[in-house]
Write a protein that holds these residues in place. Structure first.
Motif, mmCIF file in Angstrom:
data_model
loop_
_atom_site.group_PDB
_atom_site.id
_atom_site.type_symbol
_atom_site.label_atom_id
_atom_site.label_comp_id
_atom_site.label_asym_id
_atom_site.label_seq_id
_atom_site.Cartn_x
_atom_site.Cartn_y
_atom_site.Cartn_z
ATOM 1 N N LYS A 67 0.845 -1.201 0.000
ATOM 2 C CA LYS A 67 0.000 0.000 0.000
ATOM 3 C C LYS A 67 0.879 1.249 0.000
ATOM 4 N N LEU A 68 0.623 2.140 -0.941
ATOM 5 C CA LEU A 68 1.415 3.366 -1.024
ATOM 6 C C LEU A 68 1.055 4.297 0.134
ATOM 7 N N PRO A 69 2.040 5.074 0.638
ATOM 8 C CA PRO A 69 1.738 6.012 1.723
ATOM 9 C C PRO A 69 0.702 7.062 1.273
ATOM 10 N N GLU A 70 0.087 7.689 2.251
ATOM 11 C CA GLU A 70 -1.002 8.630 1.958
ATOM 12 C C GLU A 70 -0.562 9.792 1.066
ATOM 13 N N ALA A 71 0.720 10.184 1.199
ATOM 14 C CA ALA A 71 1.222 11.318 0.407
ATOM 15 C C ALA A 71 1.087 11.078 -1.099
ATOM 16 N N HIS A 105 -1.468 9.625 -2.582
ATOM 17 C CA HIS A 105 -2.828 9.302 -2.977
ATOM 18 C C HIS A 105 -3.460 10.229 -4.012
ATOM 19 N N GLN A 106 -2.785 11.328 -4.352
ATOM 20 C CA GLN A 106 -3.366 12.187 -5.384
ATOM 21 C C GLN A 106 -3.147 11.596 -6.791
ATOM 22 N N SER A 107 -2.248 10.616 -6.907
ATOM 23 C CA SER A 107 -2.055 9.921 -8.189
ATOM 24 C C SER A 107 -2.447 8.464 -8.008
ATOM 25 N N ARG A 108 -2.827 7.810 -9.097
ATOM 26 C CA ARG A 108 -3.099 6.367 -9.006
ATOM 27 C C ARG A 108 -1.766 5.629 -8.841
ATOM 28 N N ALA A 109 -1.830 4.459 -8.252
ATOM 29 C CA ALA A 109 -0.605 3.684 -8.002
ATOM 30 C C ALA A 109 0.115 3.354 -9.316
ATOM 31 N N SER A 110 -0.667 3.136 -10.390
ATOM 32 C CA SER A 110 -0.054 2.803 -11.682
ATOM 33 C C SER A 110 0.871 3.930 -12.146
ATOM 34 N N VAL A 144 2.599 -6.083 -12.960
ATOM 35 C CA VAL A 144 2.386 -5.357 -11.713
ATOM 36 C C VAL A 144 0.930 -4.902 -11.769
ATOM 37 N N ILE A 145 0.117 -5.462 -10.866
ATOM 38 C CA ILE A 145 -1.303 -5.105 -10.864
ATOM 39 C C ILE A 145 -1.519 -4.012 -9.814
ATOM 40 N N THR A 146 -2.191 -2.947 -10.218
ATOM 41 C CA THR A 146 -2.391 -1.810 -9.308
ATOM 42 C C THR A 146 -3.865 -1.447 -9.226
#
Lengths: 158, 183
Positions: free
Chosen positions: B31-35, B37-42, B164-166
């Motif tokens: 899980k990516l950090p909250e910082a 979250h303005q972009s999608r993980a992909s 890599v599935i996001t």
């Protein structure tokens, strides 16, 4: 806003940046920061700093050789003044200071699109141009002093 | 000048570490950090992996035009690229590079954006290197054709593709060595 200023714009866009490279870096960064305060700015491509490789061709065998590396930085960005609109500027210079090259790219946007602050940047361009002219003058003076007169060798041979 | 958080070196180091973990331990969701979250993980994955030396294909035009100069990658076709960005809900209609026997690393890596990695629509049972026994993941927004296509692409090991599935803010690694069954 744009047209009037474009009339007396430096005819050579890259020449503007060459001139700005001559002025004090910190002074120019401060000026750009002041002029673009409250503007929306952002990168179009990532600002980068690295090394370029100079490739020359030797005159005997016409083979390439690399006399050395040089620092190179680039910035491609947009600026959006409060009056509206989005304007692009870019700079790629032999310099390792990315922040300075970003400031130059902003100057490029201001000068190219005649944005507010144009006159103040143009003043810096003139200042840089006069520094460059003086430097060229002193360089050519040095060159004249070191000129070798080969006609004397011819006299000696006779 | 503000640069989006996913393009900052320290962020890319974090994402790279997560990718290493995701690929070496398939089935564990990072899980990516909250910082971020303005972009999608992909997008964070692409920003971390790409540079001007690699080719990227975007067959479903998922990336906005302004993203290309930031990613620096050269645009290419799905059959010739090094990386692909795809939408999980759309069936694949291409065959990516699978590498060669002498250079299996010359294959494509697919970044597959799905609706959710904590879903129920497709339940996958994963086994293989990096997995202790087996692990199950539930995915929403994954077209069934992706499973069949991936099966055929990795059938002749060492040839194959790594995926890599996001989803919005999570990453799941699915290297070619992972065996996959639908529950």
């Amino acid at each position: 806003m744009t047209n009037k200023r474009n009339e007396h714009r430096h005819p050579d866009r890259s020449g503007n940046l060459e001139c700005l490279m001559q002025v004090d870096k910190e002074k120019l960064k401060e000026l750009v920061a002041r002029l673009t305060e409250g503007w929306r700015t952002g990168p179009i491509s990532l600002p980068q700093a690295g090394l370029g490789l100079l490739k020359l061709q030797d005159s005997a065998f016409h083979e390439p050789f690399y006399p050395g590396e040089f620092p190179v930085s680039s910035a491609h960005l947009f600026v959006s003044p409060p009056e509206g609109g989005e304007f692009e500027g870019a700079a790629m210079m032999m310099c390792d200071d990315v922040a300075f090259v970003e400031a130059l790219a902003m100057c490029d946007a201001i000068l190219t699109h005649g944005l507010p602050g144009y006159d103040e940047i143009m003043q810096q361009v003139s200042e840089g141009e006069s520094i460059r002219r003086n430097e060229a003058k002193s360089r050519s003076a040095m060159l004249v002093k070191t000129r070798v007169d080969f006609s004397l060798l011819q006299d000696a041979g006779e | 000048m503000d640069v989006d958080v996913i393009f900052r070196p320290e962020s890319q180091q974090q994402v790279f570490r997560m990718l290493l973990e995701a690929i070496s331990r398939p089935g564990t969701i990072q899980k990516l950090p909250e910082a971020f979250h303005q972009s999608r993980a992909s997008m964070a994955v692409l920003a971390t992996l790409l540079d001007a030396e690699v080719k990227l294909a975007d067959p479903y035009a998922l990336l906005p035009q302004r993203a290309w100069p930031m990613l620096q990658a050269v645009a290419s076709s799905p059959e010739h690229c090094d990386y692909l960005i795809c939408e999980g809900s759309i069936a694949p209609d291409f065959t990516p590079r699978l590498g060669t026997l002498s250079c299996p690393d010359e294959s494509a890596t697919i970044i597959l954006d799905v609706e959710s990695l904590n879903g129920k629509a497709v339940q996958l049972r994963l086994t293989g290197p990096g997995i202790d026994g087996e692990v199950s993941v539930g995915i929403d927004g994954l077209h069934g054709d992706w499973l069949a296509a991936r099966q055929s692409w990795v059938a002749t090991f060492p040839l194959g593709v790594d995926m890599v599935i996001t989803d919005g803010d999570q990453i799941l690694g699915l290297p070619r060595t992972t065996r996959m069954e639908v529950n």
